[in-house]
Design an enzyme around this catalytic site. Structure first.
Site, short mmCIF file in Angstrom:
data_model
loop_
_atom_site.label_atom_id
_atom_site.label_comp_id
_atom_site.label_asym_id
_atom_site.label_seq_id
_atom_site.Cartn_x
_atom_site.Cartn_y
_atom_site.Cartn_z
N ASP A 133 -9.85 16.54 71.69
CA ASP A 133 -10.57 17.45 72.59
C ASP A 133 -10.74 16.82 73.97
O ASP A 133 -11.83 16.83 74.56
CB ASP A 133 -11.94 17.82 72.02
CG ASP A 133 -11.83 18.49 70.65
OD1 ASP A 133 -10.90 19.29 70.47
OD2 ASP A 133 -12.65 18.21 69.78
N ASP A 181 -5.68 18.80 70.04
CA ASP A 181 -6.49 19.69 70.86
C ASP A 181 -6.74 19.09 72.24
O ASP A 181 -7.88 18.98 72.71
CB ASP A 181 -7.82 20.01 70.17
CG ASP A 181 -7.64 20.75 68.86
OD1 ASP A 181 -6.49 21.13 68.54
OD2 ASP A 181 -8.63 20.94 68.14
N ARG A 230 -3.23 26.03 68.63
CA ARG A 230 -3.82 26.65 67.44
C ARG A 230 -5.00 27.50 67.89
O ARG A 230 -5.70 27.14 68.85
CB ARG A 230 -4.25 25.62 66.41
CG ARG A 230 -5.35 24.67 66.85
CD ARG A 230 -5.58 23.58 65.81
NE ARG A 230 -6.70 22.72 66.14
CZ ARG A 230 -7.96 22.92 65.75
NH1 ARG A 230 -8.25 24.00 65.03
NH2 ARG A 230 -8.92 22.09 66.07
#
Length: 300
Positions: A135, A156, A216
Site C-alpha cells: 500500500d 497494492d 485487483r
C-alpha cells in the site's frame, strides 16, 4: 497558478534554515494564503511524520535520490483511509505540490505501510519517489497528477479511491516469484463516483516473471486504465484479479479494467481475464490527457 506570489521557507535540521522540521514550517505558514499565494518549503532529508493541513503548500527537495522523508509505521488500510496513522506524509488540503523528493516507509513487510496519503484536491507530484512494501501510495480522494514519479512495493503499490493521472511514471514490483503482487487496488464503490487511476506512458517492472497483476478490485466498481505503457514480463498473463469466486462480490462484472496500445512481454492481451477491456482509441481518449483530472484548470 503561474505568477502567484511565494513565501519561501527553508527546513534544515542543523539549524541553518528557517525551521528544523517540515511540520514546524507548515505550522508557521499562513493558514489563509490570500490572493492564491503559495508557500514553498525547501527541505533537507530526515525522519519525520508530516501532516499537510493547509492549502497551497509546496514541498521541494534538491534531488529525489538524496532528499528523503522517511517514517516507519504500519496500520490497516481501513484505518489509513480514516486517520492515516501509518503515512509518512498526509496531504489533507488542496493545491499541494511536491518536487524531487523521496517518501519512504521503512516498517517492512509486517503490514500496510503507506508513504503518502493524498486526500486533498488538486495535488501534483513531480519527479518524486514512493518506496515501501505494501500500500505504498494511498491516493485516497480528490484529483491528482503524478509526472515522472517512481512507485515501489510488493503489493497494492497504488490504492485508494482518488482520480489520478500517472504521466510517464515507473512502477516497480518487489513481489517475489510465487508472490501475489498487484500494481493497483482501486476502491470505487459505485459507477456514480467519478474516480479512477489512469497510467499513460508508464513503465512496469519487477523482480521476476509473472509475479504481479495490473490490479485487483478493492471496490466493486474499481476503474483502472493503462495506456501507451511498457509492461515487462513481471505482469501476469491474466492481467487482473478475476474476483468472481465469491458470489457475494462478483466484482469482475462491474469493474472497469482496460489497456490501450501497451507494449512489452507483459502487455499481451490473449491471456487476460475475459472481462478486461482492450480499448479502442475512442474508448481510451477520456483517460489519456490532463483533462482526465481537470488539469487544464489547475495544473501549474
Amino acid at each position: 497558478m503561474p505568477g502567484s506570489p511565494q513565501l519561501v521557507l527553508t527546513v534544515d535540521r542543523s539549524g541553518r534554515g528557517d525551521h528544523r522540521t517540515i511540520q514546524d514550517a507548515i505550522d508557521a505558514a499562513p493558514a489563509d494564503t490570500a490572493g492564491g499565494s503559495v508557500v514553498v518549503i525547501r527541505i533537507k532529508p530526515g525522519e519525520e511524520k508530516v501532516v499537510v493541513g493547509k492549502p497551497r503548500i509546496s514541498l521541494v527537495g534538491t534531488n529525489a535520490g538524496s532528499t528523503v522523508v522517511t517514517w516507519n509505521e504500519s496500520s490497516s488500510v481501513v484505518a489509513a483511509s480514516a486517520a492515516s496513522p501509518s503515512s509518512t506524509v498526509s496531504v489533507l488540503a488542496s493545491d499541494f505540490i511536491a518536487k524531487r523528493l523521496t517518501f519512504q516507509n521503512t516498517i517492512g513487510s509486517s503490514g500496510p505501510a503507506v508513504t503518502v496519503r493524498v486526500a486533498g484536491d488538486r495535488a501534483a507530484f513531480y519527479g518524486c519517489r514512493f518506496v515501501s512494501s505494501q500500500d505504498t501510495l494511498l491516493d485516497d480522494t480528490g484529483r491528482h497528477y503524478y509526472r515522472g514519479c517512481y512507485v515501489e512495493g510488493a503489493t497494492d503499490l497504488i490504492c485508494g479511491n482518488g482520480k489520478a493521472l500517472f504521466d510517464k511514471c515507473h512502477l516497480h514490483s518487489t513481489s517475489p516469484v510465487g508472490g501475489a503482487g498487484a500494481f493497483t487496488a482501486h476502491r470505487r464503490s459505485s459507477e456514480s463516483e467519478d474516480t479512477g487511476f489512469s497510467f499513460v506512458g508508464c513503465r512496469l517492472t519487477g523482480l521476476g516473471v509473472a509475479t504481479s497483476i495490473l490490479g485487483r478490485p478493492r471496490g466493486p466498481c474499481s476503474r483502472v486504465v493503462f495506456a501507451l505503457s511498457y509492461m515487462s514480463s513481471t505482469v501476469s498473463p491474466e492481467g487482473w484479479d478475476d474476483d468472481c469466486s465469491d458470489p457475494a462480490k462478483r466484482r469482475c462484472r462491474t469493474a472497469f479494467y482496460g489497456q490501450y496500445q501497451c507494449y512489452g512481454e507483459g502487455s499481451k492481451t490473449d491471456g487476460r481475464v475475459a472481462w478486461s477491456r482492450d480499448l479502442s482509441q475512442a474508448e481510451a481518449a477520456p483517460f489519456i490527457t490532463k483533462v482526465w483530472v481537470g488539469g487544464q484548470e489547475w495544473l501549474r
